[in-house]
Motif scaffolding. Structure first.
Motif, PDB file in Angstrom:
ATOM      1  N   ARG A   1     -10.686 -15.601 -12.829  1.00 48.31           N
ATOM      2  CA  ARG A   1     -10.183 -16.846 -12.245  1.00 48.31           C
ATOM      3  C   ARG A   1      -8.805 -16.642 -11.604  1.00 48.31           C
ATOM      4  NH1 ARG A   1      -6.854 -20.643 -14.466  1.00 48.31           N
ATOM      5  NH2 ARG A   1      -7.039 -19.862 -16.586  1.00 48.31           N
ATOM      6  N   LEU A   2      -7.939 -15.924 -12.327  1.00 47.40           N
ATOM      7  CA  LEU A   2      -6.586 -15.712 -11.806  1.00 47.40           C
ATOM      8  C   LEU A   2      -6.610 -14.850 -10.559  1.00 47.40           C
ATOM      9  CD1 LEU A   2      -4.511 -15.209 -15.089  1.00 47.40           C
ATOM     10  CD2 LEU A   2      -4.887 -17.279 -13.768  1.00 47.40           C
ATOM     11  N   GLU A   3      -7.548 -13.920 -10.543  1.00 47.62           N
ATOM     12  CA  GLU A   3      -7.614 -13.030  -9.390  1.00 47.62           C
ATOM     13  C   GLU A   3      -7.986 -13.824  -8.136  1.00 47.62           C
ATOM     14  OE1 GLU A   3      -9.340  -9.235 -10.187  1.00 47.62           O
ATOM     15  OE2 GLU A   3      -9.942  -8.970  -8.090  1.00 47.62           O
TER      16      GLU A   3
ATOM     17  N   THR B   1       0.060  -2.730  -7.359  1.00 50.74           N
ATOM     18  CA  THR B   1      -0.524  -3.020  -6.045  1.00 50.74           C
ATOM     19  C   THR B   1      -0.114  -4.420  -5.608  1.00 50.74           C
ATOM     20  OG1 THR B   1      -2.516  -4.020  -6.935  1.00 50.74           O
ATOM     21  CG2 THR B   1      -2.573  -1.636  -6.607  1.00 50.74           C
ATOM     22  N   VAL B   2      -0.431  -4.710  -4.362  1.00 46.50           N
ATOM     23  CA  VAL B   2      -0.107  -6.017  -3.797  1.00 46.50           C
ATOM     24  C   VAL B   2      -0.781  -7.123  -4.603  1.00 46.50           C
ATOM     25  CG1 VAL B   2      -0.491  -7.474  -1.768  1.00 46.50           C
ATOM     26  CG2 VAL B   2       0.309  -5.103  -1.493  1.00 46.50           C
ATOM     27  N   LEU B   3      -2.068  -6.931  -4.886  1.00 45.56           N
ATOM     28  CA  LEU B   3      -2.801  -7.949  -5.638  1.00 45.56           C
ATOM     29  C   LEU B   3      -2.214  -8.111  -7.041  1.00 45.56           C
ATOM     30  CD1 LEU B   3      -5.146  -9.927  -5.992  1.00 45.56           C
ATOM     31  CD2 LEU B   3      -6.585  -7.997  -6.632  1.00 45.56           C
ATOM     32  N   GLU B   4      -1.908  -6.982  -7.669  1.00 42.80           N
ATOM     33  CA  GLU B   4      -1.356  -7.053  -9.030  1.00 42.80           C
ATOM     34  C   GLU B   4      -0.036  -7.802  -9.054  1.00 42.80           C
ATOM     35  OE1 GLU B   4      -3.247  -2.999 -11.036  1.00 42.80           O
ATOM     36  OE2 GLU B   4      -1.418  -2.874  -9.832  1.00 42.80           O
ATOM     37  N   ASN B   5       0.787  -7.566  -8.043  1.00 41.60           N
ATOM     38  CA  ASN B   5       2.044  -8.292  -7.948  1.00 41.60           C
ATOM     39  C   ASN B   5       1.787  -9.789  -7.932  1.00 41.60           C
ATOM     40  OD1 ASN B   5       4.909  -7.127  -7.360  1.00 41.60           O
ATOM     41  ND2 ASN B   5       3.479  -5.595  -6.598  1.00 41.60           N
TER      42      ASN B   5
ATOM     43  N   LEU C   1      -8.742  -6.440 -26.835  1.00 44.77           N
ATOM     44  CA  LEU C   1     -10.164  -6.293 -27.145  1.00 44.77           C
ATOM     45  C   LEU C   1     -11.043  -6.639 -25.950  1.00 44.77           C
ATOM     46  CD1 LEU C   1     -10.276  -7.700 -30.770  1.00 44.77           C
ATOM     47  CD2 LEU C   1      -9.894  -5.371 -29.976  1.00 44.77           C
ATOM     48  N   SER C   2     -10.407  -7.035 -24.853  1.00 43.96           N
ATOM     49  CA  SER C   2     -11.139  -7.417 -23.651  1.00 43.96           C
ATOM     50  C   SER C   2     -12.218  -8.441 -23.979  1.00 43.96           C
ATOM     51  CB  SER C   2     -11.751  -6.177 -22.993  1.00 43.96           C
ATOM     52  OG  SER C   2     -12.147  -6.478 -21.692  1.00 43.96           O
ATOM     53  N   LEU C   3     -11.838  -9.493 -24.678  1.00 39.84           N
ATOM     54  CA  LEU C   3     -12.780 -10.537 -25.052  1.00 39.84           C
ATOM     55  C   LEU C   3     -13.291 -11.246 -23.799  1.00 39.84           C
ATOM     56  CD1 LEU C   3     -10.948 -12.114 -28.131  1.00 39.84           C
ATOM     57  CD2 LEU C   3     -12.763 -10.394 -28.099  1.00 39.84           C
ATOM     58  N   PRO C   4     -14.485 -11.813 -23.859  1.00 42.50           N
ATOM     59  CA  PRO C   4     -15.051 -12.485 -22.687  1.00 42.50           C
ATOM     60  C   PRO C   4     -14.111 -13.540 -22.109  1.00 42.50           C
ATOM     61  CG  PRO C   4     -16.669 -12.364 -24.452  1.00 42.50           C
ATOM     62  CD  PRO C   4     -15.407 -11.799 -25.006  1.00 42.50           C
ATOM     63  N   SER C   5     -13.436 -14.278 -23.003  1.00 43.77           N
ATOM     64  CA  SER C   5     -12.527 -15.313 -22.507  1.00 43.77           C
ATOM     65  C   SER C   5     -11.450 -14.705 -21.622  1.00 43.77           C
ATOM     66  CB  SER C   5     -11.890 -16.034 -23.689  1.00 43.77           C
ATOM     67  OG  SER C   5     -11.112 -15.119 -24.447  1.00 43.77           O
ATOM     68  N   SER C   6     -10.947 -13.551 -22.059  1.00 40.17           N
ATOM     69  CA  SER C   6      -9.879 -12.908 -21.307  1.00 40.17           C
ATOM     70  C   SER C   6     -10.394 -12.386 -19.965  1.00 40.17           C
ATOM     71  CB  SER C   6      -9.282 -11.785 -22.163  1.00 40.17           C
ATOM     72  OG  SER C   6      -9.006 -10.654 -21.404  1.00 40.17           O
ATOM     73  N   ARG C   7     -11.630 -11.890 -19.974  1.00 40.70           N
ATOM     74  CA  ARG C   7     -12.194 -11.385 -18.715  1.00 40.70           C
ATOM     75  C   ARG C   7     -12.462 -12.513 -17.734  1.00 40.70           C
ATOM     76  NH1 ARG C   7     -15.563  -7.551 -21.877  1.00 40.70           N
ATOM     77  NH2 ARG C   7     -17.257  -9.030 -21.591  1.00 40.70           N
ATOM     78  N   LYS C   8     -12.953 -13.633 -18.273  1.00 33.43           N
ATOM     79  CA  LYS C   8     -13.240 -14.782 -17.418  1.00 33.43           C
ATOM     80  C   LYS C   8     -11.954 -15.280 -16.783  1.00 33.43           C
ATOM     81  CE  LYS C   8     -16.736 -17.091 -19.288  1.00 33.43           C
ATOM     82  NZ  LYS C   8     -17.202 -18.034 -20.325  1.00 33.43           N
ATOM     83  N   GLU C   9     -10.927 -15.349 -17.635  1.00 34.70           N
ATOM     84  CA  GLU C   9      -9.643 -15.810 -17.141  1.00 34.70           C
ATOM     85  C   GLU C   9      -9.114 -14.884 -16.048  1.00 34.70           C
ATOM     86  OE1 GLU C   9      -6.411 -17.085 -19.983  1.00 34.70           O
ATOM     87  OE2 GLU C   9      -5.497 -15.326 -19.077  1.00 34.70           O
ATOM     88  N   ALA C  10      -9.266 -13.593 -16.269  1.00 32.29           N
ATOM     89  CA  ALA C  10      -8.774 -12.613 -15.300  1.00 32.29           C
ATOM     90  C   ALA C  10      -9.437 -12.836 -13.947  1.00 32.29           C
ATOM     91  CB  ALA C  10      -9.023 -11.202 -15.806  1.00 32.29           C
TER      92      ALA C  10
ATOM     93  N   CYS D   1       0.597 -15.384 -11.407  1.00 33.75           N
ATOM     94  CA  CYS D   1      -0.329 -16.314 -12.063  1.00 33.75           C
ATOM     95  C   CYS D   1      -0.122 -16.345 -13.572  1.00 33.75           C
ATOM     96  CB  CYS D   1      -1.779 -15.924 -11.774  1.00 33.75           C
ATOM     97  SG  CYS D   1      -2.176 -15.871 -10.033  1.00 33.75           S
ATOM     98  N   HIS D   2       0.893 -15.602 -14.058  1.00 33.66           N
ATOM     99  CA  HIS D   2       1.087 -15.460 -15.495  1.00 33.66           C
ATOM    100  C   HIS D   2       1.040 -16.793 -16.236  1.00 33.66           C
ATOM    101  CE1 HIS D   2       2.386 -13.137 -18.990  1.00 33.66           C
ATOM    102  NE2 HIS D   2       3.127 -14.182 -19.309  1.00 33.66           N
ATOM    103  N   ASN D   3       1.726 -17.788 -15.687  1.00 37.20           N
ATOM    104  CA  ASN D   3       1.806 -19.081 -16.369  1.00 37.20           C
ATOM    105  C   ASN D   3       0.473 -19.793 -16.454  1.00 37.20           C
ATOM    106  OD1 ASN D   3       4.479 -18.942 -16.911  1.00 37.20           O
ATOM    107  ND2 ASN D   3       5.110 -19.938 -15.003  1.00 37.20           N
TER     108      ASN D   3
END
Lengths: 378, 291, 255, 322
Positions: free
Chosen positions: C128-130, C95-99, C117-126, C104-106
């Motif tokens: 933020r990047l979104e 999708t447009v957003l995913e692109n 494992l979808s750890l909380p840190s990873s979800r929080k980061e996601a 934001c990879h870096n």
């Protein structure tokens, strides 16, 4: 969502309700490699089973009940064999399993039949199936061990001391190779070369040149399929004049057709069935073998020994059920183990608690190919 | 040992010639359409099996061989028309799956038509071998090598001397430009499939008297042919031929000198090494791809 | 002058043919710097060299004093250079957003393990990047299309999506390869507007473009290439009046 | 959690099936095979569907897991769990080693290299007969034991295999939706594009290759213990192809498609027992047909066709044009 779940449930129910069979039938389960790489085994085996089950039913069945044959094709795939064995036991609730064309599929289902406590008669070659003895597992074909012994005895007679071995890399060839290597010293024979070829290989001259360089007195080939015919042709093309021995794996006319004139003089151990018409009438098996050969050839063309294994397995089961007077699994198993002097296509079976094959070396005939046909050496 | 070596060489060149023809077919199709046709090996099988059937019904030998080639070519054309053309916008992964599917499908069809037995074709001109030292060369081996050489020469001339051949190469260089200058790309595709089916079928006819044939004989030959094409540098027809012969010889030397059990493993390890260290093949053009 | 992007005698040959020959130039921080030249002048090759897709045959390139030679594209992206492509390299399977999120990879660090494992840190980061990605979509006027599959987008919007995605890497320098190609006049106008707004964010822009009106309107400096070689450099006015440039363009016949 | 909706549906089907049909062969026996195959397919889909890298040799990793478990527990009498762990580590090592050079290749080259790798591994299972048992295989592999609970019946295996599948699906779902997942899909979409966004495509391809190999190896270990017997036939080139077909049939880069594909392909020989000789033909026809007519896979293709029938109402709520 709800509706689709309902539909799904209904669909499942429909799928699973079709397995009610008549309780009065004796259910014999079988799973064979009718397609795939070992189909030359499974195909005549299934035809034999179907033909004789029909015959038995036409003649009134066994202990007053008809036989129902339930068959699945494994394509020689052990994974499928495992599921089909479970299916036969759990879903089809068969009384006895007569089946498995290959050693691989047999070995794969052994834990299951042992656990389910159901008699199982295999039609596969490897000696591992019955050595060590497994309570519920029997087999009908001669073992590779017997073939190796038979060949070595013949070699001793011809004063052959050094043998160049070449074997197929399939289960049959590998297992036979193991027996040859293990037994050779017992007969005072040295194996000078130990070569192999793959299932789909098209030319073995490289391996054979290597064998020739070791100066053997004879070349022995353990394998089945097209490989042995190519080996035979290649040996003669190379101008190697040594005696050739093949295993019982090539015991079919197809081999002679494929190898052509190169097959002249090749020796191999094989079941009497192959030379049915040459057997003296005094031979105890003559009648059985002739009948089977005629029946099979009337319907399906040239007979192979593999179908004979199926014939033996079926009748071993049927006779045991007759003697047991029921399909009680433990009693049928005991009766199979008590089989004495059963005249089969493969030989005369005498089973015991320590021998779940029951064939002696005399079940094999040493044959030589002469003028494009079999001839009996002994 | 030297006779083992010599025999391995003879055997290797013979079977390598068959790989070469199959590999050449791969290269031609890849050249024109950027498709690696995994069903290439089935042309070999179809050619040989058709000839067996035709001989069995009493067709004279030469006619049977010719008709068998025609049948193989027809299969090639049908494959292109009904499996490749409809999926022309497909990705690399899709075309790989389509052609593997076609290969399995053809094998299944052959199983239904011809059954599971092995068959052999008679050798083209007798079986009296020629002895070179203690090594032997059969007349059929000479047929295999000879006909392969002639076919390869003809294909080479065709690509370099004829308008159609050059047009075929142009399609691969730039299909849009090719169609702009009036080259019928579609027809060229058909032609490429026909030609490579012809080569595959010929390989089948040549090799069947030596190796026998059955409904599933095509797969391994196909894979080896593919390996040959890669060794030679995909899309380089003459490279594929060289790759085939090299592969055949290596295999056969491996069987004769190292271990016959690991023969196929040796072939594929060499292939992997080539892919890792010289992915453009022995004869492919080096250099950076322009994005 | 601050060290920003510098190229020193870079040459790139393909099979013996030079696509870029002995080229030197430098750009200033905060500027819009355009590279123009007839087709085949080596403009896209230059971009590919600067972004590590090609390696130069010889010569040096530095960005903020750090050498770019031998660096793979993803490292160059981390140094703060991003780009758009002549044919949009949009991830059409997203999708447009995913692109934009990939841009934001870096700026994330969650790896395979925490992601799996979808750890909380990873979800929080996601999350933020979104947010970051959405800001860039808003900036490029694509926020209303965020959840659209990108393969359904018209060409003009794909071009803007590439800009949004590139901006998400938070570049210091944005290379834009023919951003106006294939766009109609009003879209081209919007693109010019977008380029100016990017410059206002403090991001330097390097532009390859055929649309001279756009180039002249937004550029602070220009570099003209001809057959991979330096032809001229200067402000838009200087270039427009440079006889060598006129000759090169007229001689070639513009496209 | 919206992203787990399908997951819960899958879990419900898996849980309900044996409750509704406790002794049914298709549930308790075939269900185990489906779960094991699906687990490999889910892993392969991460590589093939999401990252766009084909592997025609995945049966090899399945086999490495199975043989590691089989050999260590029979020859060396190791604890099955330790063997499983070592199997996974061995797979990791092999995958990592092979991935470096292999994943630098693309398209046809990659296909050929993975295929060759699979064949080599298969030969290594067949040839050293004294270790692996050769083509006759390896028997008497002991049962798995979870906290004193022997996994020795079909229904227990159903629970374990499907538990493993759900775990695998959950991991895959998380991964796909994570930062790494986006990068993987970006590699599929455009490699240069992904690189320019800072994705180290070489490294990420290697990693996903390893992850997907680990899925297969884990399934392989379970398979070895479940069957009690393994032989090289189960890990042949043909099985690699079947795995690819499972992914393709279900739909590449579809979350649940590979499970559907695995279910269909595992059921096919069971239900088509009467059409033995046609099985090969059908497999080939499926591969061609799907790729030509439904390239997004049966699962995705069908659900796209069926969806409009169910969600007509919601369409009018969302602005269609966007």
């Amino acid at each position: 969502m709800k509706r689709s779940v309902k539909a799904l449930v209904a669909g499942f129910a429909l799928l699973f309700s079709i397995n009610a069979a008549q309780a009065s039938d004796i259910k014999i389960g079988t799973f064979l490699a009718v397609t795939g790489p070992a189909s030359f085994l499974g195909d005549p085996e299934l035809k034999t089973l179907q033909m004789y089950v029909k015959k038995i039913n036409d003649e009134g069945g066994v202990i007053g009940r008809k036989i129902k044959l339930i068959h699945y094709d494994t394509g020689a795939n052990p994974k499928k064999a495992v599921n089909f064995a479970k299916r036969l036991i759990k879903k089809d609730r068969v009384d006895i399993i007569v089946g498995a064309s290959t050693s691989g599929t047999t070995m794969a289902v052994i834990p299951i039949v042992q656990k389910a406590k159901i008699p199982f008669i295999s039609m596969a070659g490897s000696v591992k199936i019955v050595e060590p003895v497994k309570k519920w597992v029997f087999k009908t074909p001669h073992t590779d061990k017997m073939a190796a012994r038979k060949i070595f005895i013949d070699m001793n007679k011809r004063d052959i001391k050094k043998v160049g071995l070449i074997s197929g890399s399939g289960g049959f060839g590998k297992s036979g190779r193991g027996q040859v290597l293990a037994l050779a010293s017992e007969y005072g024979i040295t194996i000078t070369a130990d070569e192999s070829y793959g299932k789909k290989d098209t030319d073995m001259t490289a391996q054979l040149s290597k064998i020739r360089a070791t100066n053997p007195d004879a070349i022995l080939n353990f394998g089945f399929g097209s490989g042995p015919a190519i080996v035979t042709k290649n040996i003669r093309q190379l101008g190697i004049k040594l005696p050739i021995y093949q295993s019982h794996g090539v015991a079919s006319k197809k081999y002679i057709n494929l190898a052509g004139s190169a097959a002249e003089g090749v020796r191999l151990p094989a079941a009497s069935l192959l030379v049915a018409s040459m057997l003296p009438s005094s031979h105890p098996q003559t009648e059985v073998i002739q009948a089977y050969k005629n029946n099979f050839e009337a319907k399906h063309g040239p007979v192979s020994t593999f179908g004979g294994h199926a014939y033996d397995a079926l009748y071993l089961a049927v006779e045991a059920i007759k003697r047991a007077g029921s399909t009680n699994k433990a009693r049928v198993r005991n009766e199979i183990e008590n089989t004495k002097n059963f005249l089969g296509a493969g030989g005369i079976f005498n089973m015991s608690s320590s021998d779940h094959l029951g064939l002696g070396l005399n079940a094999f005939k040493m044959l030589e190919i002469k003028n494009g046909d079999w001839s009996i050496v002994e | 040992m030297s006779d083992v070596l010599l025999q391995s060489l003879i055997t290797g060149v013979t079977i390598g010639s068959a790989y070469a023809l199959v590999g050449l077919g791969f290269a031609i199709i890849f050249n024109v359409s950027d498709v690696v046709n995994f069903a290439q090996g089935e042309f070999v099988m179809v050619g040989a099996m058709s000839a067996v059937s035709l001989l069995a019904v009493g067709v004279p030998f030469a006619v049977a061989l010719f008709l068998a080639l025609v049948i193989a070519v027809c299969i090639g054309l049908i494959l292109e028309k009904f499996a490749i053309e409809p999926a022309k916008s497909a990705t690399v992964v899709s075309t790989i799956i389509i052609t593997i599917g076609a290969s399995i499908f053809l094998r299944g069809l052959a199983l239904l038509i011809w059954g599971k037995d092995f068959h052999s074709l008679p050798a083209f001109s007798g079986e009296t071998p020629i002895h070179i030292g203690s090594a032997t060369l059969t007349p059929q081996s000479m047929w295999v090598m000879g006909v392969t050489a002639v076919l390869v020469f003809l294909v080479h001339q065709f690509f370099n001397r004829t308008i159609t051949g050059k047009a075929l190469l142009a399609c691969s260089a730039n299909p849009i430009a090719a169609s702009l200058i009036g080259i019928p790309v579609k027809r060229m595709m058909l032609f490429a499939y026909g030609l490579s089916a012809l080569l595959g079928g010929a390989a089948g006819l040549l090799i069947a008297p030596i190796a026998f044939t059955s409904y599933d004989a095509g797969m391994m030959l196909g894979l080896k042919g593919f390996a040959a094409a890669i060794l030679g540098g995909l899309g380089n027809p003459m490279g594929a031929v060289a790759g085939g012969v090299v592969l055949g010889v290596l295999e056969s030397l491996g069987a004769g000198l190292i271990s016959s059990g690991y023969k196929d493993a040796i072939a594929f390890i060499i292939l992997l090494l080539v892919l890792f260290f010289k992915p453009q093949g022995f004869f492919g053009k080096a250099g950076e791809e322009r994005v | 002058m601050d060290l920003f992007l510098e190229a020193e005698n870079i040459t790139k040959t393909f099979g013996g043919v030079a696509a870029i020959f002995n080229l030197s130039f430098a750009t200033r921080k905060g500027s819009v710097y355009s590279v123009i030249g007839p087709n085949g002048a080596g403009k896209t090759t230059l971009f590919n060299l600067l972004t590590g897709i090609y390696q130069p045959t010889s010569g040096n390139m530095r960005f903020e004093g750090k050498s770019l030679v031998g660096q793979p594209p993803h490292k160059i992206s981390k140094l703060g250079i991003s780009r758009t492509f002549q044919t949009p390299q949009i991830f059409l399977n997203m999708t447009v957003l995913e692109n934009t999120l990939v841009g934001c990879h870096n700026h994330g660090s969650s790896g395979f393990f925490s992601g799996a494992l979808s750890l909380p840190s990873s979800r929080k980061e996601a999350a933020r990047l979104e947010e970051q990605a959405m800001e860039n979509l808003v900036f490029c006027g694509l926020d209303h299309l965020a959840n659209r599959e990108s393969d359904a987008l018209p060409y003009g919007e794909l071009k803007r999506l590439e800009v949004a995605r590139a901006l998400s890497t938070k570049p210091k320098l944005l290379l834009m390869d023919e951003p106006a190609a294939g766009l109609n006049d009003s879209e081209t106008g919007e693109m010019g507007e977008l380029i100016r707004r990017i410059q206002k964010l403090g991001i330097s822009v390097m532009l390859v473009e055929h649309n001279m009106a756009l180039v002249m309107a937004v550029s602070d400096g220009l570099l003209v290439l001809n057959y991979g070689e330096y032809l001229a450099e200067g402000t838009p006015e200087q270039i427009q009046n440079n006889p060598k440039v006129i000759e090169a363009y007229l001689g070639m016949g513009d496209d | 959690m919206k992203r787990y909706r399908g997951f819960f549906a899958l879990a419900s089907i898996i849980t309900l099936a044996p409750i509704l049909f406790p002794v049914n062969y298709f549930v308790t026996v075939v269900g185990v095979s489906i779960a094991i195959n699906a687990l490999i397919a889910v892993g392969l889909n991460l590589l093939m569907g999401y990252t766009g890298q084909i592997s025609l040799g995945h049966a090899a990793f399945f086999g490495i897991g199975a043989y590691a478990s089989g050999l260590l527990t029979t020859l060396l009498s190791w604890n099955p769990w330790l063997a499983l762990l070592v199997g996974l580590l061995a797979t990791w090592l092999v995958a990592e080693l092979i991935a470096r050079p292999i994943l630098r290749l693309k398209g046809h080259y990659l296909a050929m290299a993975t295929l060759g790798f699979g064949i080599i591994i298969n030969i290594l299972m067949v040839q050293p007969t004294h270790i692996t048992g050769g083509p006759d295989g390896l028997s008497d592999i002991p049962v798995l034991n979870i906290l004193g609970w022997d996994i020795d019946s079909d229904i227990r295996w159903y629970i374990v295999a499907n538990g493993a599948l759900l775990l695998g699906v959950w991991v895959a779902l998380n991964l796909i939706n994570s930062r790494i997942g986006l990068a993987l899909r970006a590699v599929h979409g455009s490699e240069v594009g992904a690189q320019m966004m800072g994705v180290d495509i070489e490294k990420i391809k290697i990693k996903i290759f390893v992850v997907s190999a680990l899925f297969a190896a884990f399934a392989g270990s379970l398979f070895a213990h479940q069957q009690g017997f393994i032989s090289p036939d189960s890990f042949s080139f043909h099985f690699s192809i079947e795995l690819v077909v499972m992914v393709v049939l279900g739909g590449m880069a579809s979350k649940y498609g590979p499970i559907f594909g695995a279910a269909v392909l595992t059921m096919l020989p069971e239900t088509l027992v009467v059409f033995e000789d046609y099985e090969v033909l059908i497999l080939g026809a499926i591969m061609m047909g799907i790729m030509i007519f439904l390239p997004q896979g049966l699962w995705v293709g069908l659900s796209q066709k069926i969806k409009p029938l169910f969600i007509k109402k919601t369409i009018s709520v969302e602005p269609a044009g966007g």
